[in-house]
Design a protein around this motif. Structure first.
Motif, mmCIF file in Angstrom:
data_model
loop_
_atom_site.group_PDB
_atom_site.id
_atom_site.type_symbol
_atom_site.label_atom_id
_atom_site.label_comp_id
_atom_site.label_asym_id
_atom_site.label_seq_id
_atom_site.Cartn_x
_atom_site.Cartn_y
_atom_site.Cartn_z
ATOM 1 N N THR A 110 80.838 53.002 42.971
ATOM 2 C CA THR A 110 80.381 52.427 41.711
ATOM 3 C C THR A 110 79.515 53.703 40.643
ATOM 4 O OG1 THR A 110 80.186 50.390 42.647
ATOM 5 C CG2 THR A 110 78.996 50.565 40.397
ATOM 6 N N THR A 150 81.008 54.219 37.038
ATOM 7 C CA THR A 150 79.946 54.120 35.969
ATOM 8 C C THR A 150 79.460 55.263 35.334
ATOM 9 O OG1 THR A 150 78.202 54.026 37.509
ATOM 10 C CG2 THR A 150 79.074 51.938 36.600
ATOM 11 N N ALA A 170 83.913 49.398 35.313
ATOM 12 C CA ALA A 170 82.646 50.100 35.577
ATOM 13 C C ALA A 170 82.085 50.226 34.109
ATOM 14 C CB ALA A 170 83.029 51.353 36.298
#
Length: 262
Positions: A180, A184, A237
């Motif tokens: 993640t 992101t 994301a």
């Protein structure tokens, strides 16, 4: 626990977004395919010569009697391959994003414009070379952190029962967190959010992160799946990044904006 479901929905929303934008999805497959070939070659080499490496690394066991020598080195060979597989899952995203930086940057911007009330997207203003440098530098820092966790989990894997039950679960949660972060980062770097602040944002919403990244990490264990999910993962994301920063999002975006962590 609600954040777990929210995180998973971001993953699904990202896949739906790229499904509606077929051209972007098609280009997004190329970096993943290149990375997949490289990683597949590395894992095949590990499978072929892993036992030789274990034998070289454990000379103290050369005089052990049968069947203990075979059982010991066979177990270490399996663990070594499992560790290589875990590292490939953790680092696959970083390498794919680095190879596909120009495309994924463009994809993330398009998502931002699509869900932004005013149809705009933040721009870093940096040259491609500078963006690649920052992305590579931060990815290396994340990989080092992931390696530390991998070594720790590898050691804990020798603990009876816990090593076969609890440790794998922790491993997938750690994998989900780092996946993640990498995904992101595409949107957050354009907003000039530094690595330390990005980590703080994610730690403040761990269940959201696990809901997004852990299922993705599990899916990445299936051959070829990572390639096909990557474009949608970047899109999802980007939507999550807007949520983490409390940015207003139109239909299909954030569930519940939150104030950025400090």
């Amino acid at each position: 626990m609600r954040d777990l479901g929210v995180g998973f929905r971001y993953l699904l929303k990202g896949q739906r977004w790229v499904a509606r934008h077929g051209k972007q999805y098609g280009f997004g497959l190329v970096p993943g395919l290149i990375t997949l070939v490289l990683y597949a070659a590395a894992l095949v080499a590990l499978a072929l010569w892993g036992a030789d490496f274990v034998g070289w690394a454990t000379p103290f066991a050369d005089d052990w009697s049968s069947p203990w020598l075979g059982l010991f080195r066979g177990f270490l060979t399996v663990v070594l391959f499992a560790l290589g597989l875990l590292l490939s899952v953790i680092t696959f995203t970083a390498v794919t994003l680095l190879i596909g930086q120009p495309f994924y940057e463009s994809l993330s911007e398009k998502v931002d414009r699509d869900v932004s009330p005013d149809g705009t997207a933040p721009e870093s203003g940096l040259t491609l070379g500078r963006e690649l440098w920052i992305s590579g530098r931060d990815s290396l820092r994340i990989v080092v952190r992931a390696l530390v966790w991998a070594v720790l989990l590898f050691a804990l894997g020798f603990i009876p029962f816990l090593g076969q039950t609890v440790v794998p679960v922790i491993g997938f949660m750690v994998t989900g967190f780092f996946l993640t972060e990498e995904l992101t980062a595409v949107a957050l770097q354009r907003r000039e959010v530094e690595l330390r602040e990005r980590l703080a944002l994610l730690r403040a919403r761990k269940t959201l992160v696990w809901g997004f990244g852990t299922p993705l990490g599990l899916a990445f264990l299936v051959p070829f799946v990572a390639v096909f999910l990557m474009p949608g993962a970047v899109a999802g994301a980007t939507l999550m990044a807007r949520d983490l920063l409390g940015e207003e999002t139109t239909e299909g975006g954030a569930e519940e904006p939150v104030a950025p962590a400090h």
